[in-house]
Design a protein around this motif. Structure first.
Motif, mmCIF file in Angstrom:
data_model
loop_
_atom_site.group_PDB
_atom_site.id
_atom_site.type_symbol
_atom_site.label_atom_id
_atom_site.label_comp_id
_atom_site.label_asym_id
_atom_site.label_seq_id
_atom_site.Cartn_x
_atom_site.Cartn_y
_atom_site.Cartn_z
ATOM 1 N N TYR A 185 -1.152 0.702 -7.274
ATOM 2 C CA TYR A 185 -1.703 0.543 -8.618
ATOM 3 C C TYR A 185 -2.005 -0.922 -8.918
ATOM 4 C CZ TYR A 185 -1.977 0.410 -13.664
ATOM 5 O OH TYR A 185 -2.387 0.181 -14.941
ATOM 6 N N ASP A 186 -1.074 -1.826 -8.544
ATOM 7 C CA ASP A 186 -1.242 -3.259 -8.845
ATOM 8 C C ASP A 186 -2.483 -3.827 -8.172
ATOM 9 O OD1 ASP A 186 1.013 -3.157 -10.333
ATOM 10 O OD2 ASP A 186 2.346 -3.930 -8.735
ATOM 11 N N VAL A 187 -2.651 -3.453 -6.911
ATOM 12 C CA VAL A 187 -3.801 -3.961 -6.151
ATOM 13 C C VAL A 187 -5.089 -3.466 -6.782
ATOM 14 C CG1 VAL A 187 -4.958 -3.905 -3.914
ATOM 15 C CG2 VAL A 187 -2.476 -4.149 -4.026
ATOM 16 N N THR A 232 0.835 -1.196 0.000
ATOM 17 C CA THR A 232 0.000 0.000 0.000
ATOM 18 C C THR A 232 0.878 1.257 0.000
ATOM 19 O OG1 THR A 232 -1.753 -1.115 1.155
ATOM 20 C CG2 THR A 232 -1.722 1.258 1.333
ATOM 21 N N ALA A 233 0.587 2.142 -0.929
ATOM 22 C CA ALA A 233 1.443 3.322 -1.106
ATOM 23 C C ALA A 233 1.283 4.324 0.009
ATOM 24 C CB ALA A 233 1.128 3.984 -2.435
ATOM 25 N N GLN A 255 -5.566 -2.503 -9.846
ATOM 26 C CA GLN A 255 -5.743 -3.134 -11.156
ATOM 27 C C GLN A 255 -6.338 -4.528 -11.008
ATOM 28 O OE1 GLN A 255 -4.998 -1.169 -13.759
ATOM 29 N NE2 GLN A 255 -6.110 -2.687 -14.958
ATOM 30 N N ASP A 256 -5.820 -5.279 -10.036
ATOM 31 C CA ASP A 256 -6.345 -6.625 -9.787
ATOM 32 C C ASP A 256 -7.818 -6.574 -9.411
ATOM 33 O OD1 ASP A 256 -3.917 -7.648 -10.343
ATOM 34 O OD2 ASP A 256 -3.311 -7.980 -8.244
ATOM 35 N N ALA A 257 -8.110 -5.639 -8.514
ATOM 36 C CA ALA A 257 -9.494 -5.508 -8.047
ATOM 37 C C ALA A 257 -10.409 -5.137 -9.193
ATOM 38 C CB ALA A 257 -9.562 -4.447 -6.953
ATOM 39 N N LEU A 258 -9.952 -4.216 -10.054
ATOM 40 C CA LEU A 258 -10.754 -3.794 -11.202
ATOM 41 C C LEU A 258 -10.973 -4.961 -12.160
ATOM 42 C CD1 LEU A 258 -9.339 -0.243 -12.008
ATOM 43 C CD2 LEU A 258 -11.666 -0.783 -11.310
#
Lengths: 201, 256
Positions: free
Chosen positions: B134-136, B111-112, B138-141
């Motif tokens: 961003y990665d998290v 988490t940023a 993107q995965d969720a989206l």
């Protein structure tokens, strides 16, 4: 990008003609006080001033799309208002009216100047007499004097507004001032001013 | 001293000087002339005095009230831009907050930033808005998109099943899951025919209504005319009677 209040009259007219109706609001708020004041001075009635100003802006609104931007908007709106004044005077000619505005409210014009009670009374008397003297002028002279003295238009602007040559504007102004001097003298107002001993060329 | 004719010819120049308007040459001419002409100098001073008196006539406040904006409130581009920016930030915030509720378990290690002072794993409260990497996100989206796609497929399947069940056997409008262009054209034509019939029926109804309305209006007009005729007749009779009386009264006694 400019906001409406930052635009010149010409830009506002252009914006209106391009479909931005809100530009007209700015023109109205910019000119309505001046037009109303001028109409009041020509007709001498608060009620007529309000009606004619409203009518003038309504006509301008209807005609603004066809307005050629060669003339100034201010000259054009003054022209409309003065034409309406002439119509109104013509209609009233021969009829006698008792103006409900008589005497005009006086307090606001002098209080702001911080006048003493004596100055206040004298000032009101002078204002009444000036007003009476101006009403005695013929229509042509009255219009020119009002546009020059009170509206601060240039000779060229008055010429454009009234559709006259500038030389005629100056002649009417001269004759109007000379007549005013006589009317004021009859009203007991002295218009003496310092006479210069000489003029350096 | 210059002649009267010159004085008269220079009046316009004197007016130009009096108002400090017009061309410079005019004003210079007036100055040159008045330097030598006492009557013009006197007149100039008098006109100046008249101007001074004229200045004492102000427009009362009652005549020219304070200008109130007559149209809708103006929105300049700066507040509009700020509003748009605020909306964007709010939208992103809401989206991110929404996404965080989809993420199971505690916040990932990558988490940023965490804006709330509350513990990172307390996602139950809606006020605990967190920024995620961003990665998290993107995965969720992606997971959410897959979920929506599955829902859409389910809905499509159930729609075709329902339509097929409700359509009569052998009907032209029978729903097929993969219609051919010819079938689509046939369906379109059938739909157009239906629309045309419906339109014709409506038009016919309107024609009938319009005829009835016209007949009613004509009857009203006829009744109105009859009423006016009767009133005019009565008025004429009354006027005639009054005229007779007037003539009788105003006639000389020997004529009566």
């Amino acid at each position: 990008m400019l906001t409406n209040s930052q635009m010149s009259d010409e830009q506002l007219v252009e914006a209106f003609q391009a479909g931005q109706v809100a530009a007209y609001d700015e023109l109205v708020s910019r000119w309505q006080s001046k037009i109303r004041g001028a109409v009041w001075r020509v007709l001498g009635s608060t009620e007529d001033a309000a009606d004619i100003t409203q009518e003038a802006f309504l006509r301008a609104f209807r005609g603004l799309n066809a307005f050629k931007r060669e003339a100034k908007f201010s000259s054009w709106i003054y022209q409309i208002a003065l034409n309406l004044c002439r119509d109104s005077l013509r209609r009233k000619k021969g009829k006698s009216y008792v103006s409900l505005d008589e005497p005009e409210p006086k307090i606001p014009t002098l209080v702001s100047k911080g006048a003493s009670p004596l100055e206040f009374t004298e000032g009101n008397q002078v204002a009444d007499r000036v007003r009476a003297a101006i009403q005695k002028l013929n229509e042509d002279q009255r219009e020119v004097i009002i546009l020059k003295e009170y509206e601060g238009l240039t000779f060229a602007e008055i010429a454009e507004t009234l559709g006259l040559p500038t030389s005629t504007v100056k002649t009417r102004l001269y004759r109007g001032l000379v007549e005013m001097k006589q009317h004021l003298a009859r009203e007991g107002v002295t218009s003496a001013s310092h006479i210069p001993d000489s003029f350096e060329s | 001293m210059t002649s009267n004719l010159t004085c008269e010819a220079l009046r316009e120049d004197i007016i130009a000087l009096l108002y400090d308007d017009g061309e410079l040459a005019e004003r210079s001419r007036a100055r040159d002339h008045m330097a030598q002409c006492v009557p013009c100098r006197l007149e100039y001073a008098e006109l100046k005095g008249v101007r001074k008196v004229l200045g004492g006539w102000d427009v009362p406040v009652a005549v020219v009230p304070k200008v109130v904006p007559i149209s809708r409130p103006r929105v300049s581009w700066i507040p509009a831009g700020l509003a748009a920016a605020a909306g964007l930030v709010l939208g992103i915030g809401i989206a991110v907050a929404g996404r965080t509720t989809l993420i199971p378990g505690p916040a990932p290690a990558q988490t940023a930033a965490v804006t709330s002072s509350a513990p990172a794993n307390s996602t139950a409260s809606p006020t605990n808005t967190r920024f995620v990497s961003y990665d998290v996100l993107q995965d969720a989206l992606n997971a959410q998109e897959a979920h929506h796609q599955a829902e859409i497929d389910d809905l499509r399947r159930s729609f075709f099943q329902t339509a097929a069940a409700s359509a009569p056997a052998g009907s032209a409008t029978k729903m097929v899951s993969n219609p051919s262009p010819a079938t689509i054209e046939k369906l379109l034509r059938a739909s157009e025919d239906r629309q045309a019939r419906l339109f014709e029926a409506r038009l016919s109804g309107l024609r009938t209504e319009s005829d009835l309305q016209r007949q009613y209006d004509m009857a009203q007009i006829a009744a109105g005319l009859a009423y006016i005729d009767s009133r005019t007749g009565a008025d004429a009779a009354r006027t005639s009677e009054l005229m007779k009386n007037l003539v009788r009264v105003t006639a000389k006694p020997r004529d009566r």
